[in-house]
Design a protein around this motif. Sequence first.
Motif, PDB file in Angstrom:
ATOM      1  N   ARG A  70     -11.584  77.632 -23.646  1.00 44.48           N
ATOM      2  CA  ARG A  70     -11.473  77.842 -25.098  1.00 44.48           C
ATOM      3  C   ARG A  70     -12.681  77.281 -25.831  1.00 44.48           C
ATOM      4  O   ARG A  70     -13.141  77.862 -26.821  1.00 44.48           O
ATOM      5  N   TYR A  71     -13.194  76.171 -25.338  1.00 43.96           N
ATOM      6  CA  TYR A  71     -14.348  75.558 -25.992  1.00 43.96           C
ATOM      7  C   TYR A  71     -15.587  76.456 -25.886  1.00 43.96           C
ATOM      8  O   TYR A  71     -16.303  76.670 -26.878  1.00 43.96           O
ATOM      9  N   VAL A  72     -15.834  76.995 -24.712  1.00 45.50           N
ATOM     10  CA  VAL A  72     -16.991  77.874 -24.521  1.00 45.50           C
ATOM     11  C   VAL A  72     -16.812  79.161 -25.319  1.00 45.50           C
ATOM     12  O   VAL A  72     -17.748  79.637 -25.991  1.00 45.50           O
ATOM     13  N   LYS A  73     -15.626  79.737 -25.291  1.00 44.71           N
ATOM     14  CA  LYS A  73     -15.365  80.977 -26.034  1.00 44.71           C
ATOM     15  C   LYS A  73     -15.531  80.765 -27.530  1.00 44.71           C
ATOM     16  O   LYS A  73     -16.089  81.612 -28.233  1.00 44.71           O
ATOM     17  N   LYS A  74     -15.029  79.624 -28.026  1.00 45.77           N
ATOM     18  CA  LYS A  74     -15.127  79.363 -29.464  1.00 45.77           C
ATOM     19  C   LYS A  74     -16.579  79.212 -29.886  1.00 45.77           C
ATOM     20  O   LYS A  74     -16.996  79.761 -30.923  1.00 45.77           O
ATOM     21  N   ASN A  75     -17.359  78.482 -29.117  1.00 47.81           N
ATOM     22  CA  ASN A  75     -18.777  78.320 -29.461  1.00 47.81           C
ATOM     23  C   ASN A  75     -19.520  79.650 -29.414  1.00 47.81           C
ATOM     24  O   ASN A  75     -20.323  79.953 -30.305  1.00 47.81           O
ATOM     25  N   ALA A  76     -19.241  80.456 -28.399  1.00 46.76           N
ATOM     26  CA  ALA A  76     -19.905  81.753 -28.296  1.00 46.76           C
ATOM     27  C   ALA A  76     -19.481  82.687 -29.417  1.00 46.76           C
ATOM     28  O   ALA A  76     -20.319  83.400 -29.990  1.00 46.76           O
ATOM     29  N   LEU A  77     -18.193  82.682 -29.769  1.00 41.97           N
ATOM     30  CA  LEU A  77     -17.702  83.567 -30.819  1.00 41.97           C
ATOM     31  C   LEU A  77     -18.325  83.248 -32.168  1.00 41.97           C
ATOM     32  O   LEU A  77     -18.826  84.142 -32.867  1.00 41.97           O
ATOM     33  N   PHE A  78     -18.317  81.982 -32.554  1.00 40.33           N
ATOM     34  CA  PHE A  78     -18.861  81.615 -33.853  1.00 40.33           C
ATOM     35  C   PHE A  78     -20.374  81.820 -33.907  1.00 40.33           C
ATOM     36  O   PHE A  78     -20.911  82.231 -34.954  1.00 40.33           O
ATOM     37  N   ALA A  79     -21.044  81.567 -32.796  1.00 39.59           N
ATOM     38  CA  ALA A  79     -22.492  81.794 -32.784  1.00 39.59           C
ATOM     39  C   ALA A  79     -22.812  83.280 -32.923  1.00 39.59           C
ATOM     40  O   ALA A  79     -23.711  83.665 -33.694  1.00 39.59           O
ATOM     41  N   MET A  80     -22.072  84.145 -32.209  1.00 35.20           N
ATOM     42  CA  MET A  80     -22.278  85.589 -32.348  1.00 35.20           C
ATOM     43  C   MET A  80     -21.936  86.059 -33.751  1.00 35.20           C
ATOM     44  O   MET A  80     -22.649  86.889 -34.335  1.00 35.20           O
ATOM     45  N   LEU A  81     -20.857  85.544 -34.312  1.00 35.33           N
ATOM     46  CA  LEU A  81     -20.432  85.974 -35.641  1.00 35.33           C
ATOM     47  C   LEU A  81     -21.474  85.636 -36.692  1.00 35.33           C
ATOM     48  O   LEU A  81     -21.842  86.487 -37.515  1.00 35.33           O
ATOM     49  N   PHE A  82     -21.966  84.410 -36.665  1.00 36.97           N
ATOM     50  CA  PHE A  82     -22.965  84.012 -37.664  1.00 36.97           C
ATOM     51  C   PHE A  82     -24.282  84.758 -37.453  1.00 36.97           C
ATOM     52  O   PHE A  82     -24.973  85.097 -38.426  1.00 36.97           O
ATOM     53  N   ALA A  83     -24.640  85.034 -36.195  1.00 35.93           N
ATOM     54  CA  ALA A  83     -25.872  85.775 -35.938  1.00 35.93           C
ATOM     55  C   ALA A  83     -25.773  87.206 -36.448  1.00 35.93           C
ATOM     56  O   ALA A  83     -26.708  87.725 -37.085  1.00 35.93           O
ATOM     57  N   VAL A  84     -24.643  87.871 -36.190  1.00 36.30           N
ATOM     58  CA  VAL A  84     -24.462  89.244 -36.657  1.00 36.30           C
ATOM     59  C   VAL A  84     -24.436  89.296 -38.178  1.00 36.30           C
ATOM     60  O   VAL A  84     -25.088  90.157 -38.799  1.00 36.30           O
ATOM     61  N   LEU A  85     -23.695  88.389 -38.799  1.00 36.17           N
ATOM     62  CA  LEU A  85     -23.629  88.376 -40.272  1.00 36.17           C
ATOM     63  C   LEU A  85     -24.990  88.049 -40.881  1.00 36.17           C
ATOM     64  O   LEU A  85     -25.353  88.604 -41.927  1.00 36.17           O
ATOM     65  N   GLY A  86     -25.747  87.153 -40.243  1.00 37.70           N
ATOM     66  CA  GLY A  86     -27.064  86.822 -40.771  1.00 37.70           C
ATOM     67  C   GLY A  86     -28.024  87.998 -40.720  1.00 37.70           C
ATOM     68  O   GLY A  86     -28.716  88.299 -41.708  1.00 37.70           O
ATOM     69  N   LEU A  87     -28.080  88.682 -39.584  1.00 32.96           N
ATOM     70  CA  LEU A  87     -28.937  89.868 -39.483  1.00 32.96           C
ATOM     71  C   LEU A  87     -28.468  90.974 -40.421  1.00 32.96           C
ATOM     72  O   LEU A  87     -29.293  91.688 -41.010  1.00 32.96           O
ATOM     73  N   TRP A  88     -27.165  91.115 -40.573  1.00 34.72           N
ATOM     74  CA  TRP A  88     -26.598  92.124 -41.469  1.00 34.72           C
ATOM     75  C   TRP A  88     -27.015  91.862 -42.914  1.00 34.72           C
ATOM     76  O   TRP A  88     -27.474  92.770 -43.624  1.00 34.72           O
ATOM     77  N   ALA A  89     -26.852  90.621 -43.365  1.00 33.48           N
ATOM     78  CA  ALA A  89     -27.226  90.277 -44.738  1.00 33.48           C
ATOM     79  C   ALA A  89     -28.728  90.428 -44.958  1.00 33.48           C
ATOM     80  O   ALA A  89     -29.174  90.911 -46.009  1.00 33.48           O
ATOM     81  N   LEU A  90     -29.515  90.028 -43.968  1.00 34.59           N
ATOM     82  CA  LEU A  90     -30.968  90.138 -44.099  1.00 34.59           C
ATOM     83  C   LEU A  90     -31.402  91.594 -44.215  1.00 34.59           C
ATOM     84  O   LEU A  90     -32.275  91.936 -45.027  1.00 34.59           O
ATOM     85  N   GLN A  91     -30.790  92.477 -43.420  1.00 33.85           N
ATOM     86  CA  GLN A  91     -31.135  93.897 -43.485  1.00 33.85           C
ATOM     87  C   GLN A  91     -30.751  94.504 -44.818  1.00 33.85           C
ATOM     88  O   GLN A  91     -31.489  95.328 -45.381  1.00 33.85           O
TER      89      GLN A  91
END
Length: 449
Positions: free
Chosen positions: A23-44
Amino acid sequence: MKPRHTDHSDASKDIRSGRIISRYVKKNALFAMLFAVLGLWALQMVFAYLAELEDISDAYTYVDALTYIFYRSPYFLQQFMPTGALLGAVVGLGLLANNSELIVMRAAGLSIYRIVGWVLQPAFIFVILALLINQFILPQSNVKASQIRKPDTALLASVNGYWTLQNAPTEAGSTTDNKEGLASEQAHNIIFIDYADANGNIGEVKRWHLDADNNLTAVSKATGGTYVPSLQQGQDKPVVAAQDQSDSLANYQWQLDNVTTLKVADKAAILESDTLGNQPAAQLTDTQATSVDSDQSGQAMALTSQPLVAKQAESTDVINLPISPSSVYLLTRRAEDLSLTQLYEHKRFNASQGTRSLEHEVAFWQKLLSPFSVLSLVIVACSFVFGSLRTHSLGLRIVVAIIFGLLFSYIQDLTSFVSLATGAPPLLMVLLPIIGSGLLGFYLIRRQG
């Protein structure tokens, strides 16, 4: 009994600790992917809005540009989701590596492939999200965005929309002869429809009327049209005489609105050149009737009172098409504006007509295989952390991930262009970058394992 009880206790502790680490690894990966996708989305979206500011005018305001970017935002999200998942996986695992948590996991007996499997599970959320966006959101949002910034379809060279060639109706008993006195082919019309919706309404309709010798006789334009279902089965259908057998398939009719027609005169005033002076012929548009007798030099002038072009306006008109309104809708939409099921129906319709559209086939396979693009890039991200870049800093890994994501996107576009240019199988060309990135990721991970 006591040692056996101790063994069961240790096994249960190992299971609980494994679940906690998972759960710890999944949670870290999920939040990192989410913030990365949202960041690139907002920047575009910010860059896209700044690009729209160049076209601001009285007809296209700042609010219109903002609304256009809002409707285009699902397309931007779907476009940057694979790169965002790649960047997020690198950041999530990179933070664990910098804190030596991955080393502890490996020392505890966890294999690299098990950790990679945990990272891939949050990526499936973005896989499902990409499929939902392609199927349900993009077709609607792209249509609304195009209504705000409607592309210019005034040029004849436009490839969008629906084009068809039909035989024109002729009067009963009339015949058309060519210069040799033999019966020539029937006159025909070229019809262009720039837009259609799923309810049977069509947008601007242009028609070029050609005679049997392919000479332009008239051009008509309608602002729109409405499908008339009562005429589909032939009931109350206007009788058209002497039509070709292929026109019997035109059972679907649309009523056009605000039709404007420009008719070319059957006879034009022509001034023949002087046989002695070798003057070029000239065409006159004078509406006054004039006649001049031939003189001794051989010069002759034939004038007509009929204008060269006559404009005619009608409130309504009717066109017949051999395909249903749903097919017209599919043929007038761009490939990126169609859902997966609509692209599949488009492919089936073209197959029934003996034709194919490589552009729509490439778009179909790109949307269908987009989840595998996300998964392959996540595997590459894991290889950056466990592979040759494991000893480098997180910043370098992020830079390499961004470069690799852009390179993957460019290769996808390149293979698509190759398929369109050479006719190569679209499925194969879309799969090549996905398979290549996945194999590269597994190779780098296996080297470290």
